[in-house]
Design an enzyme around this catalytic site. Structure first.
Site, PDB file in Angstrom:
ATOM      1  N   TYR A 292       3.784 -16.343   1.802  1.00  0.00           N
ATOM      2  CA  TYR A 292       3.773 -15.409   0.531  1.00  0.00           C
ATOM      3  C   TYR A 292       3.838 -16.306  -0.770  1.00  0.00           C
ATOM      4  O   TYR A 292       2.999 -16.044  -1.510  1.00  0.00           O
ATOM      5  CB  TYR A 292       5.231 -14.656   0.590  1.00  0.00           C
ATOM      6  CG  TYR A 292       5.578 -13.795  -0.709  1.00  0.00           C
ATOM      7  CD1 TYR A 292       4.891 -12.386  -0.914  1.00  0.00           C
ATOM      8  CD2 TYR A 292       6.377 -14.145  -1.513  1.00  0.00           C
ATOM      9  CE1 TYR A 292       5.094 -11.593  -1.653  1.00  0.00           C
ATOM     10  CE2 TYR A 292       6.811 -13.290  -2.869  1.00  0.00           C
ATOM     11  CZ  TYR A 292       6.137 -12.128  -3.027  1.00  0.00           C
ATOM     12  OH  TYR A 292       6.332 -11.288  -3.853  1.00  0.00           O
TER      13      TYR A 292
ATOM     14  N   LYS B 249       0.759 -16.076  -3.658  1.00  0.00           N
ATOM     15  CA  LYS B 249       1.370 -15.785  -4.969  1.00  0.00           C
ATOM     16  C   LYS B 249       0.838 -16.973  -5.908  1.00  0.00           C
ATOM     17  O   LYS B 249       0.349 -16.575  -7.213  1.00  0.00           O
ATOM     18  CB  LYS B 249       2.895 -15.589  -5.041  1.00  0.00           C
ATOM     19  CG  LYS B 249       3.258 -14.366  -4.328  1.00  0.00           C
ATOM     20  CD  LYS B 249       2.319 -13.073  -5.226  1.00  0.00           C
ATOM     21  CE  LYS B 249       3.117 -11.930  -4.771  1.00  0.00           C
ATOM     22  NZ  LYS B 249       2.297 -10.730  -5.200  1.00  0.00           N
TER      23      LYS B 249
HETATM   24  P1  NAD Z   1       7.083  -2.461  -3.359  1.00  0.00           P
HETATM   25  O1  NAD Z   1       7.205  -2.564  -1.831  1.00  0.00           O
HETATM   26  O2  NAD Z   1       8.179  -1.481  -4.180  1.00  0.00           O
HETATM   27  O3  NAD Z   1       5.654  -2.063  -3.695  1.00  0.00           O
HETATM   28  C1  NAD Z   1       4.502  -2.449  -3.399  1.00  0.00           C
HETATM   29  C2  NAD Z   1       3.418  -1.357  -3.122  1.00  0.00           C
HETATM   30  O4  NAD Z   1       2.693  -1.831  -2.476  1.00  0.00           O
HETATM   31  C3  NAD Z   1       4.060  -0.363  -1.900  1.00  0.00           C
HETATM   32  O5  NAD Z   1       4.178   0.853  -2.593  1.00  0.00           O
HETATM   33  C4  NAD Z   1       3.178  -0.557  -0.952  1.00  0.00           C
HETATM   34  O6  NAD Z   1       3.006   0.773  -0.291  1.00  0.00           O
HETATM   35  C5  NAD Z   1       1.982  -1.190  -1.703  1.00  0.00           C
HETATM   36  N1  NAD Z   1       0.811  -1.499  -0.673  1.00  0.00           N
HETATM   37  C6  NAD Z   1       1.305  -2.472  -0.012  1.00  0.00           C
HETATM   38  N2  NAD Z   1       0.074  -2.996   0.696  1.00  0.00           N
HETATM   39  C7  NAD Z   1      -0.639  -2.321   0.192  1.00  0.00           C
HETATM   40  C8  NAD Z   1      -2.215  -2.271   0.431  1.00  0.00           C
HETATM   41  N3  NAD Z   1      -2.758  -2.939   1.353  1.00  0.00           N
HETATM   42  N4  NAD Z   1      -2.957  -1.413  -0.269  1.00  0.00           N
HETATM   43  C9  NAD Z   1      -2.574  -0.719  -1.305  1.00  0.00           C
HETATM   44  N5  NAD Z   1      -1.195  -0.514  -1.461  1.00  0.00           N
HETATM   45  C10 NAD Z   1      -0.474  -1.469  -0.882  1.00  0.00           C
HETATM   46  O7  NAD Z   1       7.419  -3.636  -4.088  1.00  0.00           O
HETATM   47  P2  NAD Z   1       7.571  -4.298  -5.617  1.00  0.00           P
HETATM   48  O8  NAD Z   1       8.823  -4.937  -5.516  1.00  0.00           O
HETATM   49  O9  NAD Z   1       7.345  -3.288  -6.466  1.00  0.00           O
HETATM   50  O10 NAD Z   1       6.307  -5.169  -5.465  1.00  0.00           O
HETATM   51  C11 NAD Z   1       5.285  -5.198  -6.398  1.00  0.00           C
HETATM   52  C12 NAD Z   1       4.508  -6.528  -6.488  1.00  0.00           C
HETATM   53  O11 NAD Z   1       5.469  -7.411  -6.944  1.00  0.00           O
HETATM   54  C13 NAD Z   1       4.250  -6.898  -5.133  1.00  0.00           C
HETATM   55  O12 NAD Z   1       2.875  -7.694  -5.082  1.00  0.00           O
HETATM   56  C14 NAD Z   1       5.286  -8.046  -5.024  1.00  0.00           C
HETATM   57  O13 NAD Z   1       4.784  -9.089  -4.287  1.00  0.00           O
HETATM   58  C15 NAD Z   1       5.651  -8.517  -6.457  1.00  0.00           C
HETATM   59  N6  NAD Z   1       6.867  -9.237  -6.523  1.00  0.00           N
HETATM   60  C16 NAD Z   1       7.959  -8.307  -6.756  1.00  0.00           C
HETATM   61  C17 NAD Z   1       9.130  -8.905  -6.813  1.00  0.00           C
HETATM   62  C18 NAD Z   1      10.289  -8.134  -7.031  1.00  0.00           C
HETATM   63  O14 NAD Z   1      11.464  -8.567  -7.406  1.00  0.00           O
HETATM   64  N7  NAD Z   1      10.414  -7.003  -6.811  1.00  0.00           N
HETATM   65  C19 NAD Z   1       9.296 -10.196  -7.175  1.00  0.00           C
HETATM   66  C20 NAD Z   1       7.994 -11.043  -7.002  1.00  0.00           C
HETATM   67  C21 NAD Z   1       6.830 -10.232  -6.816  1.00  0.00           C
END
Ligand code: NAD
Length: 864
Positions: free
Chosen positions: A164, A168
């Site tokens: 990851y 990232k």
């Molecule tokens: P989340 O799991 O709630 O949302 C991610 C969404 O992406 C999901 O709805 C999932 O179905 C969708 N998804 C996954 N694979 C897919 C694909 N191949 N094509 C289309 N859609 C797909 O997670 P989040 O926390 O909202 O994360 C959103 C982004 O933020 C991600 O990229 C994650 O890595 C990043 N992120 C989140 C956090 C955090 O604290 N939540 C921290 C760092 C980075």
């Protein structure tokens, strides 16, 4: 809300918008007028399965709120289709938020290639595919906003997230380059590293934290970065829980290794502190700035070096200043150390060792190397080595020596030494390091001696550096013009070392044996002193003041007790020298020459910075006007009433030669100082010659003024009060009162040294002359002619108490009493004539003639 940031007419794609952050971004954009493609595969948070429900729910939410949205259920790996949805629905695309993501957390130990691959495909490949499909449309329309979703795990690393983190931070690099490529087309690209409670974080963070970290705290930054008004590009932000901040790269000042020689791991280790120290950090923002130090280093070529000598670090290094002092005792000890006065009846040799010598004590000029060398030895004993010189004492030999006397050495002095690494030469196998030390008179600031100490460093050459000039001085074919042969004493080194070079090699038999010598060897600089003295004897008529410089190469060692034979060839103003040890027929000093002056150079000291009337110091520059000011100083001291009468400060700006003087007849007891001191009431500008003419009564100030030769600024009336200057004059110029009592100087020695002298003696005798003119009875009490011979600086005066009392400079035909003492001791005598006894006993006063007259010096009392 007139100022609301709106997205009316803009079409946005938000990937992974079915949940968490994506959903929040989409809702915000739609609420502000954007038409949004809600992309979501609808799988699990680890990438399994798919469903349309997630996207549909968000579309419904937006529509319910009166917004426009369309669902897309493709994986981001099918980016083209997602873009196509936007184009099919609204015929345009403005904003892409690459947000979709999954996790496959596991320690690297347990990580499978599938874990790695899946993460790569969703985050990196997915973002690539969507962006690549969108890019041509954005370029064509000349507008676009792209946002990538990075993570703190990529920036800082996080256990169990190797895959990851890779993805990232990969997205940050991706975004950085797109920012550069898109800038011209108004496509601005940024990345965020969010923190929010979502499906992704609910497994790693406590529930309360997940609930508190609402995605809605992140989306406003995302929305701003995607807005038309925002011009930010190529940036990375951390955002979440109400905190938003921009990140940048910080770089230490670093260490630059000069190119042109090996950069070793050891050198890196040694420089670790400067490589890693952030105190002078920079923040490069593009590749050009990042490359800057590299490019700079490429263009500045190294002067080379190796593990012994780093030429770049050492060359030009200036040592911290040091001080020292010497007196007649040091000079005498040195002279004995270099074999002087072996015949104690030889008056030309006695002058080097006997401070009361009738002709005057004369320092041996080769002593000029001693204070400089001692300062270098002292620094090396204290471990103060120039940077970049990394060899031990076992490798070094004193190879060559150049000593130049910038003026004849005074019999005693306080010195300041300034040293620097002047040259470094690569002689193939070996190296030469030239240390230059210039010694200054600490009182006057005048340079006295310049030395070049050339150190031969065994095995330290070979970096292909400069070889340096050829310093060979081959002796002529003909037989020497003069030869002096002198045997050194068995204990010569023991005597010489007392001048400061305490190396046991010259004293300790066992130590010397360990170095392969049959007994302690003589110092090279001892032989140097012998040959210098020989040249003075053979070509300067025994007058060391004619000695200008000496250059030698130390060719071989001399053992104490051996006989030195100095062969000399006159070659214009220089004398070429070769010195051999007679017993072994070995050349010990080669490529050597002494330069001689044609005439004895002036030993006049430059003026001290300021001089009060109550404490007259060495007078200025030796020019006639300086002597006049000296006389004015004495006159002012004698006439304290002038201050009340005149009550002005005058600035004299003399030209040809330039000098500036302040005559203060306003403050305290009045003062004459060189330079512009304080605020003047009246400034007078005229040539040095006109000033002399004016003060000697030969020129009328009025005429000079009206003839344009005297410029007066400030209070012109104040200049009217300078009439008394005509009464002062100088000893040299002969003003009215001076003419009345001073006979012309006689008995010129013809040596080029000044008879008048330029120390305080000049002022004292001028004042004495005034006193005797006023109180002739003082001179009559003396009833004799006294010859004063003042040294340091040198001058001769005659006080005549017979007939009409007079004081004059020069030598008397016949004096009843002759006194020789230094300028400083004369000042002491004036303070207290009783001091005569003490000065005599301490060898500071030489008395010839009727010694009883020495008790009649009361007329000197309180002259100043
Ligand atoms: P989340 O799991 O709630 O949302 C991610 C969404 O992406 C999901 O709805 C999932 O179905 C969708 N998804 C996954 N694979 C897919 C694909 N191949 N094509 C289309 N859609 C797909 O997670 P989040 O926390 O909202 O994360 C959103 C982004 O933020 C991600 O990229 C994650 O890595 C990043 N992120 C989140 C956090 C955090 O604290 N939540 C921290 C760092 C980075």
């Amino acid at each position: 809300m007139g100022n609301e940031l709106r997205f009316d007419g803009k079409v946005a794609i938000v990937t992974g918008a079915g949940n968490g952050l994506g959903r929040s971004h989409a809702l915000l954009l739609a609420s502000r007028g954007a038409k949004v493609v809600i992309n979501d595969l609808g799988g699990s948070s680890t990438g399994g399965g798919r469903a349309s429900e997630a996207a549909d729910k968000v579309v419904a939410e937006i529509k319910a709120a009166g917004g426009e949205a369309v669902a897309n259920y493709d994986s981001v790996e099918d980016g083209t289709k997602i873009v196509q949805t936007a184009l099919d629905t609204w015929k345009r695309l403005d904003i892409v938020i690459n947000n979709a993501g999954i996790l496959r957390d596991t320690s690297f130990q347990k990580m499978t290639e599938q874990d790695w691959e899946l993460i790569y495909r969703v985050h990196l490949l997915g973002a690539f595919r969507v962006t690549q499909a969108a890019w041509p449309h954005l370029r064509d329309q000349g507008y676009g906003r792209l946002l990538f979703t990075a993570s703190a795990a990529g920036i800082y690393g996080n256990f169990g997230q190797a895959n990851y983190s890779m993805a990232k931070l990969g997205l940050v690099g991706f975004a950085n380059t797109l920012a550069i490529e898109g800038r011209k087309k108004n496509i601005l690209v940024n990345a965020i590293a969010p923190i929010a409670g979502s499906r992704m974080t609910e497994t790693v963070l406590p529930k309360e934290v997940v609930d508190a970290l609402r995605p809605e705290y992140v989306s406003p930054l995302a929305a701003w970065l995607c807005h038309e008004e925002c011009q930010e590009t190529g940036s990375l932000f951390e955002v979440g829980g109400g905190f938003m901040a921009k990140l940048r790269w910080e770089r230490t000042r670093g260490k630059v290794f000069k190119l042109g020689r090996a950069i070793t791991p050891e050198a890196v280790q040694k420089s670790w502190e400067s490589i890693t120290d952030f105190t002078e950090a920079t923040h490069p923002t593009d590749v050009a700035a990042g490359m800057q130090p590299v490019m700079d280093n490429l263009t500045s070529q190294s002067k080379g070096g190796n593990e012994f000598i780093d030429v770049d670090a050492a060359l030009g290094y200036q040592f911290p200043e040091t001080t020292s002092s010497y007196d007649e005792r040091d000079l005498s000890l040195y002279a004995l150390g270099v074999g002087a006065a072996q015949d104690p009846l030889d008056t030309k040799e006695l002058q080097y060792v006997y401070e009361l010598h009738g002709e005057g004590f004369r320092p041996l000029p080769t002593y000029g190397v001693i204070p400089a060398l001692n300062s270098v030895l002292k620094m090396s004993a204290e471990g103060k080595q120039a940077p970049g010189l990394n060899y031990g004492l076992d490798r070094v030999l004193h190879g060559e020596q150049y000593t130049e006397l910038l003026r004849p050495l005074p019999p005693k002095a306080s010195l300041r030494h300034k040293g620097r690494i002047k040259d470094i030469f690569d002689k193939g196998k070996n190296a030469l390091v030239v240390t230059e030390v210039t010694s200054y008179d600490a009182q006057t600031g005048e340079p006295l001696v310049r030395n070049e100490i050339t150190t031969f460093v065994r095995g330290a050459g070979g970096w292909g550096g400069e070889r340096g000039p050829v310093t060979d001085i081959p002796p002529p074919e003909r037989a020497p013009d003069a030869v002096i042969t002198e045997k050194t004493h068995e204990n010569q080194a023991l005597l010489y070392r007392l001048s400061g070079d305490w190396n046991p090699l010259h004293a300790d038999p066992e130590f010397a044996r360990n170095f392969g010598f049959q007994k302690p060897i003589l110092h090279g600089l001892c032989t140097f002193g012998y040959v210098g003295r020989h040249v003075i004897k053979a070509f300067a008529n025994g007058d060391p003041r004619l000695f200008k410089s000496i250059r030698v190469r130390f060719a071989d060692t001399v053992l104490p007790g051996e006989t030195l034979r100095t062969e000399m060839w006159k070659d214009g103003e220089r004398v070429i020298i070769r010195c051999k040890v007679v017993e072994r027929d070995k050349v010990v000093i080669s490529n050597a020459a002494v330069e001689l002056h044609k005439e004895v150079p002036s030993a006049q000291a430059k003026p001290a910075a300021s001089a009060q009337a109550s404490a007259p110091a060495a007078a200025g520059g030796g020019s006639a006007s300086a002597r006049v000011f000296e006389a004015i100083r004495a006159y002012v001291a004698q006439h304290p009433e002038l201050v009340a009468k005149v009550a002005n400060v005058y600035l004299f700006k003399l030209t040809q030669p330039d000098s500036t003087w302040t005559l203060d007849l306003k403050n305290g007891a009045g003062a004459v100082q060189q330079g512009a001191q304080g605020k003047a009431d009246c400034s007078l500008e005229l040539t040095d010659a006109d000033f002399l003419a004016m003060t000697s009564g030969k020129a009328d100030p009025q005429k000079l003024y009206f003839g344009g030769k005297l410029k007066i600024t400030g209070n012109v009336m104040a200049s009217q009060k300078l009439g008394f200057l005509g009464k002062v004059g100088s000893a040299g110029e002969g003003s009215a009162p001076a003419k009345a009592s001073a006979a012309p100087a006689s008995g010129n020695e013809g040596s080029g040294s000044s008879h008048v002298g330029n120390g305080r003696a000049s002022a004292l005798f001028t004042a004495l002359q005034e006193r005797l003119a006023q109180k002739p009875e003082l001179a009559r009490e003396l009833g004799a002619v006294i010859q004063f011979h003042i040294t340091d600086p040198e001058g001769f005066w005659v006080v005549d108490g017979k007939g009409t009392p007079s004081v004059r400079d020069g030598k008397a035909d016949k004096a009843d009493l002759a006194l020789r003492l230094s300028d400083e001791d004369l000042a002491a005598l004036v303070q207290d004539p009783q001091a005569v006894q003490r000065l005599y006993q301490h060898g500071k006063l030489r008395v010839d003639g009727d010694i009883r007259l020495a008790s009649r010096l009361g007329f000197l009392k309180q002259l100043i």
